[in-house]
Design an enzyme around this catalytic site. Structure first.
Site, short mmCIF file in Angstrom:
data_model
loop_
_atom_site.label_atom_id
_atom_site.label_comp_id
_atom_site.label_asym_id
_atom_site.label_seq_id
_atom_site.Cartn_x
_atom_site.Cartn_y
_atom_site.Cartn_z
N SER A 91 0.83 -1.32 0.02
CA SER A 91 -0.06 0.04 -0.06
C SER A 91 0.76 1.02 -0.03
O SER A 91 1.88 1.23 -0.25
CB SER A 91 -0.96 -0.10 1.12
OG SER A 91 -1.83 0.77 0.88
N ASN A 92 0.24 2.30 0.33
CA ASN A 92 1.14 3.81 0.34
C ASN A 92 0.66 4.48 1.48
O ASN A 92 -0.33 4.12 2.18
CB ASN A 92 1.03 4.17 -0.82
CG ASN A 92 -0.27 4.74 -1.40
OD1 ASN A 92 -0.89 5.33 -0.92
ND2 ASN A 92 -0.78 3.97 -2.28
#
Ligand code: C5P
Length: 221
Positions: free
Chosen positions: A29-30
């Site tokens: 993810s980020n």
């Protein structure tokens, strides 16, 4: 609720990160917080728009009068957005969609049996470009371009490549602009060649300024 050109129009906003599963307990993810997308959804709802907010996993409350659809992966986000392709008047892609996802998903938990491990990644669909490619002349497509190198040329390239009506070029300095913080510095570029540089401001204020600019574009439609 104020009357505006957005009153009664359907506005679809994507927000937050996506999560791409590696196995049953891990993902890629980020750091996207979802704040910019949520601010846009909130501001559009206050102008009387019918707002659909398609959000990845974030820790934010749903703004008043907004229909929220929670998703996890880019593919789920795309599926949710596609339902509104025909009906929406304005699509704003504010999500930080993961560019790649693991090619395979392994159920359960991968064991650490080796010194190295390879995860092969495959490209995710471009949700915003997918909308823009099929939009009618009455619909508007808007995106963000977050660049650490601060190069506006990338934003202009994306505006054209994705066939957008507007792109918000977003500098990323990790302090006053970009992920997680409450402020942002954006420059708006439109397909008809305008460039509007906004100062560093609260994301809520930046959202209003973007909608002001979009209302002007709707006026000409
Ligand atoms: O190409 P890049 O990821 O920089 O483009 C950013 C813009 O495109 C953002 O508006 C983002 O929400 C959208 N996007 C998308 N689907 C992707 C990648 C980006 O909708 N897979």
């Amino acid at each position: 609720i104020g009357k505006s050109l957005l009153t009664g129009r359907q506005v679809v906003v994507t927000a937050g990160p996506t999560r791409e599963k590696i196995d049953g307990v891990r993902f890629i993810s980020n750091y996207s917080s979802g704040k910019m997308g949520f601010a846009l959804a909130c501001a559009a709802a206050r102008r009387g728009a019918e707002v659909v907010l398609v959000s990845g996993p974030v820790a934010l409350p749903t703004p008043d009068r907004v229909e929220r659809i929670d998703v996890e992966s880019a593919e789920e986000m795309e599926e949710a957005v596609t339902r509104f392709h025909q009906s929406c008047d304005l699509f704003i892609g504010a999500a930080a969609v993961a560019d790649y996802r693991p090619e395979t998903f392994r159920a359960g938990k991968i064991k650490k049996n080796n010194e190295t491990m390879d995860i092969r990644l495959v490209r995710n669909p471009d949700i915003l470009a997918g909308f823009a490619a099929q939009k009618t002349p009455g619909q508007l497509a808007v995106g963000f371009a977050l660049e650490t190198e601060g190069n506006e040329a990338y934003a202009l390239e994306k505006l054209q490549a994705k066939q957008l009506d507007m792109i918000a070029f977003n500098t990323y300095d990790g302090k006053s602009s970009g992920f997680e913080v409450d402020t942002n510095q954006i420059t708006l570029f439109t397909a008809d060649g305008t460039r509007t540089e906004l100062p560093v401001m609260e994301k809520k204020e930046a959202a209003k300024r973007m909608l002001d600019a979009l209302e002007k574009m709707l006026e000409k439609k």
